[in-house]
Design a protein around this motif. Structure first.
Motif, PDB file in Angstrom:
ATOM      1  N   GLN A  90       1.090  -1.114  -0.259  1.00  0.00           N
ATOM      2  CA  GLN A  90       0.047  -0.500   0.050  1.00  0.00           C
ATOM      3  C   GLN A  90       0.900   1.740  -0.350  1.00  0.00           C
TER       4      GLN A  90
ATOM      5  N   GLU B 212      -8.380  -0.998   9.520  1.00  0.00           N
ATOM      6  CA  GLU B 212      -9.006   1.052   9.669  1.00  0.00           C
ATOM      7  C   GLU B 212      -8.245   1.103   7.909  1.00  0.00           C
ATOM      8  N   LEU B 213      -7.074   0.384   7.380  1.00  0.00           N
ATOM      9  CA  LEU B 213      -6.163   0.316   6.019  1.00  0.00           C
ATOM     10  C   LEU B 213      -7.097  -0.047   4.831  1.00  0.00           C
TER      11      LEU B 213
ATOM     12  N   ILE C 241     -10.372   2.042   4.895  1.00  0.00           N
ATOM     13  CA  ILE C 241      -9.906   3.093   4.060  1.00  0.00           C
ATOM     14  C   ILE C 241     -10.242   2.957   2.555  1.00  0.00           C
ATOM     15  N   ASN C 242      -9.578   2.169   2.280  1.00  0.00           N
ATOM     16  CA  ASN C 242      -9.393   2.052   0.454  1.00  0.00           C
ATOM     17  C   ASN C 242     -10.914   1.415   0.172  1.00  0.00           C
TER      18      ASN C 242
ATOM     19  N   ASN D  44     -12.237   5.088  -0.278  1.00  0.00           N
ATOM     20  CA  ASN D  44     -12.592   5.140  -1.319  1.00  0.00           C
ATOM     21  C   ASN D  44     -12.612   4.854  -2.734  1.00  0.00           C
TER      22      ASN D  44
ATOM     23  N   HIS E 220      -5.966  11.870   4.437  1.00  0.00           N
ATOM     24  CA  HIS E 220      -6.694  10.512   5.845  1.00  0.00           C
ATOM     25  C   HIS E 220      -5.588   9.336   5.741  1.00  0.00           C
ATOM     26  N   ARG E 221      -5.680   8.891   4.077  1.00  0.00           N
ATOM     27  CA  ARG E 221      -5.066   7.464   3.803  1.00  0.00           C
ATOM     28  C   ARG E 221      -3.813   8.078   4.233  1.00  0.00           C
ATOM     29  N   SER E 222      -3.254   8.473   3.418  1.00  0.00           N
ATOM     30  CA  SER E 222      -2.070   9.218   3.428  1.00  0.00           C
ATOM     31  C   SER E 222      -0.797   9.075   4.765  1.00  0.00           C
TER      32      SER E 222
ATOM     33  N   LEU F  29      -0.665   5.662   6.786  1.00  0.00           N
ATOM     34  CA  LEU F  29       0.322   4.714   6.103  1.00  0.00           C
ATOM     35  C   LEU F  29       1.600   5.523   6.057  1.00  0.00           C
TER      36      LEU F  29
END
Lengths: 70, 681
Positions: free
Chosen positions: B11, B44-45, B48-49, B52, B228-230, B233
């Motif tokens: 990711q 969580e990841l 979010i994916n 998105n 938020h995702r960035s 990560l």
């Protein structure tokens, strides 16, 4: 006495042949052992051939008869 | 946990975030907390994916919707303008021509009535599919429809595949529900996205405004989600190196504790089959190895008789052939084959020539030894001492005592060489048994065989040497016979040394004992060995005849074992008989050393010298010609193969028979070509 002298000559020739084979044809321990076996076997065979003929003539029971008749 | 780390790495690579190079020293982490934390981060990841993806999908759909509305609006406006112009023209004509055009006006009114019932569908379709799409729709509706397409200048983001695609906007006008269902199916088949819209211009504008507003909102939402995702990560990347190192250490420790081969990628398949045999040879030794393999292929890791065969085979041939002149002829032939080696190797030779070429090194060795043995036993030098130093005394040649002397010499020589060869074979069997750690074969096969052979024939060889050395006139033939017939009688004139009678008695007794020693213990020991292996007991070496009786009683009790005792016993009986009789016949077969030289002398004396005696040129020429033909035709081409075959038999029977089992099979690399050949067979 001639028998021992010539036997010693064969032994010396055998040793020299082993050394020459080792020097000239050096290709790893297994092949060297093979060559050594061949040289020793050949030397023994040649010596045996000579020795048999020599021993047979040391004290011959059948001597050359130069005259015709028994 | 390693899987989750790999997911995070993937990711981060997609998002363009690189893990931090330095790792924080955080000793408070333990594995349980690490696992919980990784689990939470992963969930969580993934959420979010997923969000998105949904947002992006909706955003792409709205973009397409906006494009459709714009294009369709343009189409409708254009159509409306044309209709208005057309109507004006019609009114003008009606005014000019007056009452004549009344039917046209009525017809126009009917057309207007029909238009009210038409339906329409609008959407987007791939540009490369637009032409077949149009054609199929016309066929399905049988031409009862109107299709209009417009080109979109820039690529459009496809909601399904997420790729930029060139597309066309289309509008279809139709009548009837059946046609509508057909058109809908065709749109689905071509992957065309459809969007609802109204034919009212004011409503169209209102819808465009609504869609634009929604697009703006979604854009803002997507941007916030990406930020938020960035951030997430980057947080993961900060600790990624440390986590990976920790997990790697734990895995290594677990591997050591379990003693498992985690890194092993191949599996050994156990089999009870004996492996194939492969001997590494070169062009010199391969032909000698072929001689050995013709008798049998060696069992896996069995002693290879080919090693000594390289020397002993040509030597034994030479002892029989034994002529330096003909040896030189053989040497020249072999040298010719060796010089033309490269040429002949690539040619197609005949059967005989192929065999001669294959054995060119054997021929060379046989020639060299023949030259030596010819010198050693035939020609010689000038006599200067009491005993001739090398070879046979030339004074012996041509006398009446030549034949008895040479026959006696060669007979004794045959016995000496034959016994030596057989002893070499038995010694090889000792090395074989020692290598395979087979104590039964050492003590109950090798030892009695050595005793038997040397008690009788070794002793005979010793007598031969003593007779030669001392010049005794003892008759060895009678001596050996009466050793068996009447061992206790006085030796008389045949005595060679003091204590000979006692020695002969001891040796005879040893030979008699050696035979049951070979025969009896081995089957019983094998049987006992099998029983102990069957019962899981340890093996003890038996010795002495008392244990033999014990084994016999056991054999009565266990008469129905899987181990076939009678078969093993019969096999050992055959083997013992074969050895005992073989020792006698092999010694006798050594007398084949007597060949060749007599024949050579006959040709020399009877043909060449006889022709010379006539003192006539023509007769001399004829004599020389006959001598040459006899030499080449008989002595070289016929006598050589004969000596070759005799040497071959001596090797197979007297030498290899003593130790060589030869029940293996040759190694062949796996090849699909061979499989094909086998299938054809």
């Amino acid at each position: 006495m001639g028998f021992l002298v010539t036997t010693l000559i064969f032994v010396v020739i055998g040793i020299i042949a082993c050394l020459c084979t080792r020097i000239c044809c050096n290709r790893g321990p297994s092949t060297n052992l093979f060559h050594l076996t061949l040289v020793i076997t050949a030397t023994i065979c040649c010596w045996m051939m000579w020795a048999i003929v020599y021993l047979a003539q040391m004290k011959p029971l059948i001597v050359p008869i130069l005259n015709e008749g028994e | 946990m390693a899987r989750r780390l790999r997911l995070f790495k993937e990711q981060m690579t997609k998002a363009g975030v690189s893990p931090s190079m330095w790792s924080t020293r955080d000793d408070h982490f333990d594995l349980e907390h690490l696992e919980v934390k990784l689990e939470e981060l992963e969930a969580e990841l993934l959420e979010i994916n997923a969000n998105n993806e949904k947002l992006q999908h909706t955003y792409n759909e709205l973009l397409e919707y906006k494009l459709v509305l714009e294009k369709v609006g343009e189409l409708f406006s254009s159509a409306k303008n044309k209709a208005v112009a057309h109507q004006k023209e019609l009114e003008f004509q009606t005014t000019v021509e007056g009452s004549i055009d009344s039917p046209l006006l009525l017809e126009q009114e009917e057309t207007t009535t029909k238009q009210i019932k038409l339906g329409f569908i609008g959407g987007l379709v791939h540009r490369e599919k637009s032409i077949p799409f149009e054609r199929i729709i016309f066929r399905a509706a049988r031409g009862n429809l109107f299709l209009k397409q417009g080109v979109i200048e820039h690529p459009v983001l496809d909601p399904l595949s997420g790729e930029m695609v060139h597309k066309n906007v289309f509008v279809v006008f139709y009548s009837g529900e059946r046609v509508k269902s057909k058109i809908l199916k065709i749109c689905d088949a071509f992957g065309a996205n459809r969007y609802a819209f109204s034919n009212d211009s004011s409503k169209q504008f209102q819808t465009i405004r609504e869609v634009s507003g929604r697009i703006s909102e979604l854009k803002a939402t997507i941007d916030a989600a990406l930020i938020h995702r960035s951030t997430l990560l980057q947080t993961i990347g900060y600790h990624h190196g440390q986590w990976r190192l920790l997990i790697h250490k734990v895995l290594q420790r677990a591997t050591m504790d379990c003693s498992s081969q985690v890194v092993a990628i191949f599996q050994v398949l156990e089999t009870t089959e004996s492996p194939p045999t492969y001997f590494c040879t070169n062009k010199f030794t391969s032909s000698f190895q072929e001689i050995v393999d013709a008798y049998g292929i060696a069992k896996y890791q069995e002693a290879n008789p080919g090693v000594y065969t390289v020397v002993t085979f040509p030597f034994l041939f030479a002892v029989m052939f034994g002529d330096w002149g003909h040896g030189i002829c053989l040497l020249l032939a072999a040298l010719y084959l060796m010089i033309r080696e490269r040429k002949f190797a690539s040619q197609k030779l005949g059967d005989i020539m192929e065999m001669a070429f294959g054995g060119r090194y054997i021929i060379m060795m046989m020639a060299l030894f023949s030259i030596y043995t010819g010198d050693a036993s035939t020609t010689g030098f000038i006599k200067v001492r009491s005993t001739y130093p090398f070879g046979v005394d030339p004074k012996c040649h041509g006398t009446r005592s030549e034949l008895p002397f040479l026959n006696s010499l060669k007979m004794k020589m045959s016995i000496l060489l034959g016994v030596s060869q057989m002893n070499l074979g038995i010694i090889m069997s000792y090395f074989n048994a020692k290598y395979f750690k087979n104590n039964i074969n050492i003590w109950y096969q090798f030892v009695p065989q050595i005793i038997f052979l040397n008690s009788l024939f070794g002793y005979l060889s010793l007598l031969i040497i003593i007779k030669w050395s001392t010049g005794s006139q003892a008759d060895l033939y009678h001596l050996m016979i009466y050793t068996f017939l009447s061992p206790t009688d006085d030796l008389g004139e045949n005595q060679l040394f003091v204590g000979q009678k006692l020695l002969q008695l001891v040796l005879l007794l040893l030979a008699v004992v050696a035979v049951p020693w070979m025969l009896l213990p081995k089957p019983f020991l094998l049987k006992k060995q099998h029983q102990e292996r069957h019962q899981g007991q340890s093996y003890d070496l038996l010795c002495g005849t008392d244990d033999t009786l014990e084994s016999e009683s056991q054999s009565i009790a266990h008469d129905h074992d899987e181990f076939d005792f009678s078969e093993v016993f019969v096999h050992q009986l055959i083997h013992t008989i074969e050895f005992v009789l073989g020792a006698v016949s092999n010694t006798a077969s050594s007398l084949r050393f007597l060949a060749h030289s007599e024949l050579s002398s006959v040709f020399y004396d009877k043909v060449l010298l006889l022709a010379w005696g006539y003192n006539n040129t023509i007769v001399l020429i004829i004599g020389i010609f006959v001598f040459i033909c006899a030499t080449v035709g008989v002595l070289l081409l016929m006598e050589s193969p004969s000596a070759f075959l005799h040497a071959l038999r001596l090797h197979w029977v007297e030498y290899q028979n003593k130790f060589y089992e030869g029940d293996g099979y040759k190694f062949f690399p796996f090849s699909f070509t061979l499989l094909t050949d086998e299938d054809e067979l």
